[in-house]
Design an enzyme around this catalytic site. Structure first.
Site, short mmCIF file in Angstrom:
data_model
loop_
_atom_site.label_atom_id
_atom_site.label_comp_id
_atom_site.label_asym_id
_atom_site.label_seq_id
_atom_site.Cartn_x
_atom_site.Cartn_y
_atom_site.Cartn_z
N ASP A 108 -14.14 5.98 -1.88
CA ASP A 108 -13.19 5.86 -0.78
C ASP A 108 -12.50 7.20 -0.49
O ASP A 108 -12.25 7.54 0.67
CB ASP A 108 -12.15 4.81 -1.19
CG ASP A 108 -11.26 4.40 -0.05
OD1 ASP A 108 -11.72 4.40 1.10
OD2 ASP A 108 -10.08 4.08 -0.32
N ASP A 109 -12.17 7.95 -1.53
CA ASP A 109 -11.42 9.19 -1.34
C ASP A 109 -12.28 10.29 -0.72
O ASP A 109 -11.80 11.09 0.07
CB ASP A 109 -10.84 9.65 -2.69
CG ASP A 109 -9.95 8.57 -3.27
OD1 ASP A 109 -8.95 8.24 -2.64
OD2 ASP A 109 -10.31 8.02 -4.34
N TYR A 154 0.86 -1.18 0.00
CA TYR A 154 0.00 0.00 0.00
C TYR A 154 0.90 1.23 0.00
O TYR A 154 2.07 1.14 -0.35
CB TYR A 154 -0.91 -0.12 1.25
CG TYR A 154 -2.09 0.79 1.29
CD1 TYR A 154 -2.99 0.85 0.25
CD2 TYR A 154 -2.32 1.59 2.41
CE1 TYR A 154 -4.09 1.70 0.30
CE2 TYR A 154 -3.41 2.44 2.48
CZ TYR A 154 -4.29 2.49 1.41
OH TYR A 154 -5.36 3.33 1.47
N ARG A 196 -6.32 10.07 -10.95
CA ARG A 196 -5.72 10.76 -9.79
C ARG A 196 -5.19 9.69 -8.84
O ARG A 196 -5.81 9.37 -7.84
CB ARG A 196 -6.77 11.65 -9.11
CG ARG A 196 -6.27 12.68 -8.20
CD ARG A 196 -5.81 12.15 -6.83
NE ARG A 196 -6.86 11.89 -5.88
CZ ARG A 196 -6.85 10.86 -5.03
NH1 ARG A 196 -5.88 9.96 -5.02
NH2 ARG A 196 -7.83 10.70 -4.17
N ASN A 199 -5.43 7.15 7.48
CA ASN A 199 -5.61 6.62 6.12
C ASN A 199 -6.91 5.84 6.04
O ASN A 199 -7.25 5.09 6.98
CB ASN A 199 -4.43 5.70 5.77
CG ASN A 199 -4.39 5.39 4.29
OD1 ASN A 199 -5.28 4.74 3.76
ND2 ASN A 199 -3.38 5.89 3.61
N GLU A 222 -12.33 4.53 -6.71
CA GLU A 222 -11.03 4.85 -6.13
C GLU A 222 -10.18 5.67 -7.09
O GLU A 222 -10.02 5.30 -8.27
CB GLU A 222 -10.31 3.54 -5.81
CG GLU A 222 -9.06 3.69 -4.97
CD GLU A 222 -9.36 4.09 -3.53
OE1 GLU A 222 -10.19 3.44 -2.89
OE2 GLU A 222 -8.75 5.07 -3.06
#
Ligand SMILES: NC(=O)C1=CN([C@@H]2O[C@H](COP(=O)(O)OP(=O)(O)OC[C@H]3O[C@@H](n4cnc5c(N)ncnc54)[C@H](OP(=O)(O)O)[C@@H]3O)[C@@H](O)[C@H]2O)C=CC1
Ligand SMILES: CC(=O)C(=O)O
Ligand SMILES: [Mg+2]
Length: 576
Positions: A290-291, A124, A177, A476, A267
């Site tokens: 998720d962002d 990750y 992104r 995170n 994502e």
């Protein structure tokens, strides 16, 4: 055959479309057989390498294909960790781990679960970022499913090519992104692959139920377009109608192939598509971004927890963001909502103590007309302010949150200004990977003279400052999405609601122990993540039941225990 099944091309109960196909339609002649011999050794799902027992070696035609030694999984794990630790370059560890995942899936997950703090930075952020940047040159075997503009009109068929039929979670990106690294096109595939490995290791979703997808609509990254090793479509990104139609076909095909309860996690889309996609599909599909949402939930959890250290309620604080995109406005929205829930004040009021700075300066009323729609609610009345330092001086925030994707933007002056206004300034440098972090842990602690409470998107080692050791937390979304996803899956939820995000935040904050607080931590360590995920899942599932969105009935009595029971465990199984 019911007419519904005919209409939806087979639906979930006729996964291969064989029963519903008419005589003139084509079907795939799937063939399933028991794996043995070298085929078994090459099947990552069933391969156990040296851990095949003597009996299994006889029964499955493995004699001679393996050296004589028989290892336990424990010994394999020890050997593999020893071998991984020999690599000094993080990217080499990454490729070694990806090789293991494709060779022996259970051993891969065993390693990841048992050594989560050590291996998370490899599979990750930050290493996955470098892997995406170099994906073309480190590419060995395909991972995940690639859907490009070439597959327009055929997406359902492409989904049917994926060997697993019973999918529960899809993580999908279009690569525009990737972390704070910008447009990496098709090479963004490392992100859905990495996120889904965390769904399994951290949230216990079985690997065969996870499907990583990259939608390739081209890239605007000139370096990639000129790179002979680039693995994606060599064209500029499709936009407008062409983009929307591809995404629409994808979302319909997903529902048609996997049904109502498959979770789609968006994502690392660029913000000009991310908000629109989320809004468009959240009323018809089980989707979350998720962002925007996962990040909001993890930051809210950190804020709730931090109140134990800095005192007061959320409503007592003033928030300033550097970065007003998906992560920034997503977090801001959830904070405003939580304060409104706690104080009963309208959300228009609670927004007033939340300020955002974008690349043009502080978001203020005079800029309203030119702002993107997701920034408009944050355009408060104030004179224009250009830079972050001036914004900190003008707004006097108690909490500073970096979601700009630009490294080194929390300068010494900015941190010192935070420290001069606050006894314990709360500083989140959330941008990933490490190179894009707004400041390092060492900078935050040193410049604030050891007074900052600090969390970052990518991990930093503990810092010693004037004889005291400070352990930074990792803010995170990896804390949230595995448990959130598990909660949705185990309750058979059909939609994601904001109440579920709040429930996830509360569950995460409740997992921070006094021992963690004593070290200045506002997140629990990742070592306990499976227990944490079970609690998040239970809280999310509880909301799904309360809201009437759960389809797994009757409701299990003890949802934490149920979540734990649902979790995939990576120990080997015995073969008959
Ligand atoms: N820790 C975590 O869990 C997560 C971290 N992130 C990280 O957050 C970062 C941003 O992601 P996301 O919100 O999706 O990205 P977006 O592109 O949606 O938003 C970026 C924002 O930062 C602003 N910005 C860019 N450069 C500057 C600058 N020099 N000064 C001030 N503002 C600037 C942009 O301004 P403008 O609008 O004017 O262009 C925009 O508002 C990424 O690095 C990502 O890795 C994201 C999700 C989760
Ligand atoms: C963590 C994450 O989702 C991001 O940086 O985009
Ligand atoms: Mg992301």
């Amino acid at each position: 055959m019911s007419s519904t099944l005919k209409e939806n091309g087979g639906g979930v109960s006729d996964l291969y479309g064989e029963n519903s196909a008419t005589e003139d339609q084509l079907i795939t002649p799937w063939n399933f057989s028991v794996a043995s011999g070298s085929t078994l050794l090459r099947d990552p799902r069933y391969n156990k390498g040296l851990a095949f027992t003597e009996n299994e070696r006889d029964a499955h035609y493995l004699r001679g294909l393996l050296p004589p030694a028989v290892f336990t999984q424990d010994l394999q794990e020890k050997r593999m960790m020893h071998s991984l630790r020999q690599y000094e370059v993080p990217l080499h560890r990454y490729t070694a781990l990806m090789d293991l995942q494709e060779r022996n899936e259970r051993l891969f997950y065993r390693l990841l679960i048992d050594h989560v703090e050590e291996l998370l930075p490899v599979v990750y952020t930050p290493t996955v970022g470098e892997a995406c940047q170099k994906y073309g040159s480190i590419y060995r075997r395909p991972q995940g499913l690639y859907i490009s503009l070439k597959e327009k009109g055929k997406i359902l068929e492409v989904l049917k090519n994926w060997p697993e039929k019973s999918i529960q979670v899809i993580v999908v990106t279009d690569g525009e992104r990737i972390l704070g690294l910008g447009d990496l096109g098709c090479q963004g595939m490392g992100i859905p692959v990495g996120k889904l490995s965390l769904y399994t290791a951290l949230g216990g979703v079985r690997p065969s139920a996870c499907l990583p997808i990259t939608i390739d609509v081209g890239t605007n990254n000139e370096t990639l377009l000129n790179d002979e090793f680039y693995i994606g479509l060599k064209q500029k990104r499709a936009i407008g109608k062409e983009y929307e139609e591809l995404l629409e076909e994808f979302m319909s095909a997903v529902k048609q192939n996997y049904g109502e309860k498959v979770l789609v996690q968006f994502e690392d889309f660029a913000n000009h598509n991310a908000f629109t996609l989320l809004e468009k599909y959240s009323s018809s599909h089980l989707v979350f971004n998720d962002d925007i949402q996962g990040t909001a939930s993890v930051v809210l959890a950190g804020l709730i927890a931090s109140l134990k250290l800095i005192g007061g309620t959320l409503a007592d604080h003033t928030f300033l963001f550097l970065g007003a995109g998906e992560a920034g406005t997503g977090i801001a929205d959830l904070i405003a909502l939580e304060i409104s829930k706690q104080t009963k004040a309208p959300v228009e009021e609670t927004r007033k103590k939340i300020w955002l700075v974008d690349s043009k300066g502080l978001i203020v009323g005079s800029r309203l007309e030119s702002l993107q729609h997701f920034k408009k609610p944050w355009a408060h009345e104030h004179e224009p302010v250009k830079g972050l330092l001036d914004a900190v001086k003008a707004i006097k925030p108690t909490v500073l949150i970096g979601t700009s994707g630009v490294g080194k933007t929390f300068t010494k002056e900015v941190v010192e200004a935070m420290a001069s206004n606050n006894e314990k300034p709360l500083i989140f440098a959330l941008s990933n990977p490490t190179s894009q972090s707004e400041c390092t842990a060492e900078e935050a602690y040193t410049w604030s003279k050891g007074r900052a409470i600090f969390a970052s998107g990518s991990p930093f080692d503990p810092v010693e400052y004037e004889g005291k050791v400070f352990a930074p937390g990792q803010g995170n979304n990896a804390y949230i999405f595995p448990g959130l996803g598990l909660g949705l899956i185990m309750s058979g939820a059909i939609r994601v609601r904001v109440e579920m995000l709040l429930a996830a935040s509360e569950a995460l904050a409740a997992q921070v122990s006094q021992e963690n607080y004593d070290k200045g931590l506002i997140y629990p360590p990742f070592t306990n993540i499976r227990k944490i995920s079970a609690h998040i899942a239970a809280n999310v599932a509880t909301k799904a039941y309360e809201l009437g969105l759960a389809s797994h009935l009757p409701r299990p009595k003890d949802l934490v225990k149920y979540a734990e029971r649902c979790m995939y465990s990576p120990g080997y199984r015995s073969y008959r």
